[in-house]
Design an enzyme around this catalytic site. Sequence first.
Site, PDB file in Angstrom:
ATOM      1  N   LYS A 157      -1.266  -7.649  -8.702  1.00  0.00           N
ATOM      2  CA  LYS A 157      -2.187  -7.718  -7.577  1.00  0.00           C
ATOM      3  C   LYS A 157      -1.790  -6.622  -6.599  1.00  0.00           C
ATOM      4  O   LYS A 157      -0.922  -6.787  -5.756  1.00  0.00           O
ATOM      5  CB  LYS A 157      -2.106  -9.100  -6.908  1.00  0.00           C
ATOM      6  CG  LYS A 157      -3.397  -9.539  -6.162  1.00  0.00           C
ATOM      7  CD  LYS A 157      -3.823  -8.615  -5.046  1.00  0.00           C
ATOM      8  CE  LYS A 157      -2.941  -8.723  -3.828  1.00  0.00           C
ATOM      9  NZ  LYS A 157      -3.441  -7.837  -2.709  1.00  0.00           N
TER      10      LYS A 157
ATOM     11  N   GLU B 207       9.433  -4.001  13.108  1.00  0.00           N
ATOM     12  CA  GLU B 207       9.139  -2.935  12.157  1.00  0.00           C
ATOM     13  C   GLU B 207       7.810  -2.284  12.536  1.00  0.00           C
ATOM     14  O   GLU B 207       6.752  -2.914  12.468  1.00  0.00           O
ATOM     15  CB  GLU B 207       9.061  -3.487  10.738  1.00  0.00           C
ATOM     16  CG  GLU B 207       8.840  -2.405   9.682  1.00  0.00           C
ATOM     17  CD  GLU B 207       8.777  -2.958   8.272  1.00  0.00           C
ATOM     18  OE1 GLU B 207       9.265  -2.284   7.351  1.00  0.00           O
ATOM     19  OE2 GLU B 207       8.244  -4.068   8.091  1.00  0.00           O
TER      20      GLU B 207
ATOM     21  N   GLU C 137      -5.203  -3.859  -1.550  1.00  0.00           N
ATOM     22  CA  GLU C 137      -6.625  -3.532  -1.521  1.00  0.00           C
ATOM     23  C   GLU C 137      -6.893  -2.212  -0.795  1.00  0.00           C
ATOM     24  O   GLU C 137      -8.007  -1.693  -0.847  1.00  0.00           O
ATOM     25  CB  GLU C 137      -7.419  -4.670  -0.873  1.00  0.00           C
ATOM     26  CG  GLU C 137      -7.115  -4.932   0.590  1.00  0.00           C
ATOM     27  CD  GLU C 137      -5.909  -5.832   0.817  1.00  0.00           C
ATOM     28  OE1 GLU C 137      -5.727  -6.288   1.970  1.00  0.00           O
ATOM     29  OE2 GLU C 137      -5.134  -6.061  -0.135  1.00  0.00           O
TER      30      GLU C 137
ATOM     31  N   SER D 205       5.758  -7.016   3.971  1.00  0.00           N
ATOM     32  CA  SER D 205       6.338  -7.365   5.263  1.00  0.00           C
ATOM     33  C   SER D 205       7.117  -8.674   5.168  1.00  0.00           C
ATOM     34  O   SER D 205       6.871  -9.505   4.286  1.00  0.00           O
ATOM     35  CB  SER D 205       5.230  -7.497   6.312  1.00  0.00           C
ATOM     36  OG  SER D 205       4.428  -8.633   6.041  1.00  0.00           O
TER      37      SER D 205
ATOM     38  N   CYS E   8       9.686   1.455   3.418  1.00  0.00           N
ATOM     39  CA  CYS E   8      10.620   0.391   3.786  1.00  0.00           C
ATOM     40  C   CYS E   8      12.040   0.921   3.883  1.00  0.00           C
ATOM     41  O   CYS E   8      12.929   0.224   4.380  1.00  0.00           O
ATOM     42  CB  CYS E   8      10.551  -0.751   2.785  1.00  0.00           C
ATOM     43  SG  CYS E   8      11.128  -0.335   1.133  1.00  0.00           S
TER      44      CYS E   8
ATOM     45  N   PHE F  49       0.799  -1.220   0.000  1.00  0.00           N
ATOM     46  CA  PHE F  49       0.000   0.000   0.000  1.00  0.00           C
ATOM     47  C   PHE F  49       0.832   1.270   0.000  1.00  0.00           C
ATOM     48  O   PHE F  49       0.356   2.325  -0.412  1.00  0.00           O
ATOM     49  CB  PHE F  49      -0.935   0.016   1.222  1.00  0.00           C
ATOM     50  CG  PHE F  49      -0.232   0.200   2.551  1.00  0.00           C
ATOM     51  CD1 PHE F  49       0.150   1.457   2.997  1.00  0.00           C
ATOM     52  CD2 PHE F  49       0.056  -0.888   3.363  1.00  0.00           C
ATOM     53  CE1 PHE F  49       0.803   1.628   4.219  1.00  0.00           C
ATOM     54  CE2 PHE F  49       0.703  -0.734   4.576  1.00  0.00           C
ATOM     55  CZ  PHE F  49       1.069   0.525   5.004  1.00  0.00           C
TER      56      PHE F  49
END
Length: 512
Positions: free
Chosen positions: A184, A397, A187, A237, A292, A160
């Site tokens: 993909k 994280e 969402e 992740s 990240c 995201f």
Amino acid sequence: MATASQDATATGEIGHFINGEAVAGASGGRTHPVYNPATGARTHSVALASADEVENAITNATAAQVEWGGTPPLRRARVMFRFKELIERNHDRLAECITREHGKTLSDAKGEVVRGLEVVEFACGIPHLIKGEHSPNVGTGVDSHSMQQPVGVCAGITPFNFPVMVPLWMAPVALACGNSFILKPSEKDPSASMLLAELLKEAGLPDGVLNVVNGDKEAVDVLLTDPRVGAISFVGSTPIAQYIYSTGSAHGKRVQALGGAKNHAVVMPDADIEQTLDALMGAAYGSAGERCMAISVAVPVGEETADRLVAGLKARLETLTIGDGLSKPEPEMGPLVTREHRDKVASYLDIGTAEGAELVVDGRRAHFPGDDRNDGFFIGGSLFDRVRPGMRVHSEEIFGPVLSVVRAADFEEALGVVNGHEYANGTAIFTRDGDAARTYSERVEVGMVGVNVPIPVPMAFHSFGGWKQSRFGILHAHGPDAVRFYTQMKTITSRWPKGVRDGGSQFVMPTM
């Protein structure tokens, strides 16, 4: 044909992009809400693809790849050139799409589009990048040459936090190499990927070569197990990266899975403290820490350095502006992507305090628009001091605007803090000492290193990737490694009998 954005406006639901057109979801009403993080308002929903819908996308991608893979690389490059022009023309539209669904400030979103565009520019050079090698006379009258050929159907599963940049890390190189591609996206902010699909179609990409399936684990598992999919790229992740890598590899796919991070910045006593503060504020709190490559741990060397750094950060956090990323004047930091993620980040402030860290700045006490005007997913920048390795706020994280300070007595201790962490995505050192910088760069066990550069993301013509638990698979993202990932080498060794070759003369310039 309705565009993806028109379809969402008309129905309140974003579907998929299959075989060159936006299609409604057909999974029996399985949807996921999409919010404007700055207001907390639900703006629309996104369909979650069923296994049958994903299989349909794979079928279309498989059929379309045959002709696309046989298209001369120069023609494929010309599609990328047109795609580049369309991204430039729709720069603001893409950036606004990012801000409305992710929450980052508009200027940050515009920067994201530029970094993705740079990979498209790299992909425009594909004829040179896949031209192979040739060795004449490896034996008497025997020649050998290599060819870089497409893998076939490739898939990308993207996060995201960069809904434009990360898909552009993957799809342009994969497509330019002659593969078809199934994306993909997350969402949480799916609209940008649908817009990119529209722009690729407008650029001349044949129908079916790029497909977008919105979905959750059900969609992902089909991509990981269907034998027609040859390669999987993932960014997200570490637990999910491990799952993607192990499952995809077990089903015979090449997998590139980039995981989590806990990026450290070592601050030496000779560092320019004001420049370091500027760098850390942007690197730790920019994009609300949802990067990240964000700096989430500062490691000052020496008590005096640490005291100056913490005092400077505290003062700057007290004036950090927070708000809707589309508002004017633009704030320095926007909201987090969802209410659930905001609450998870906030929970770490209690965790760190319970573990004995000193909470110097509590972002929950900051003033932001959600206090009095809306229910946006805001939290202020937070700062921990005297964090120790082993504390959860150091080992895990957080992926939010929380910076932890781990004090080190000397260079060796600071280096040990960084090398002792399981994540090894990016790191930085701030110093005026060339010897310290060079030694750190050589000895630090991290994939990307910055010297007085807080977020050392390589340019598109280099490759991106960390070490240890931050990356699974051999090859990195974009740059030369991406070309290697999205192609497979074939070597031909040939011998021809000597003889007379007949043929007529041609007097015209040969063309494709």
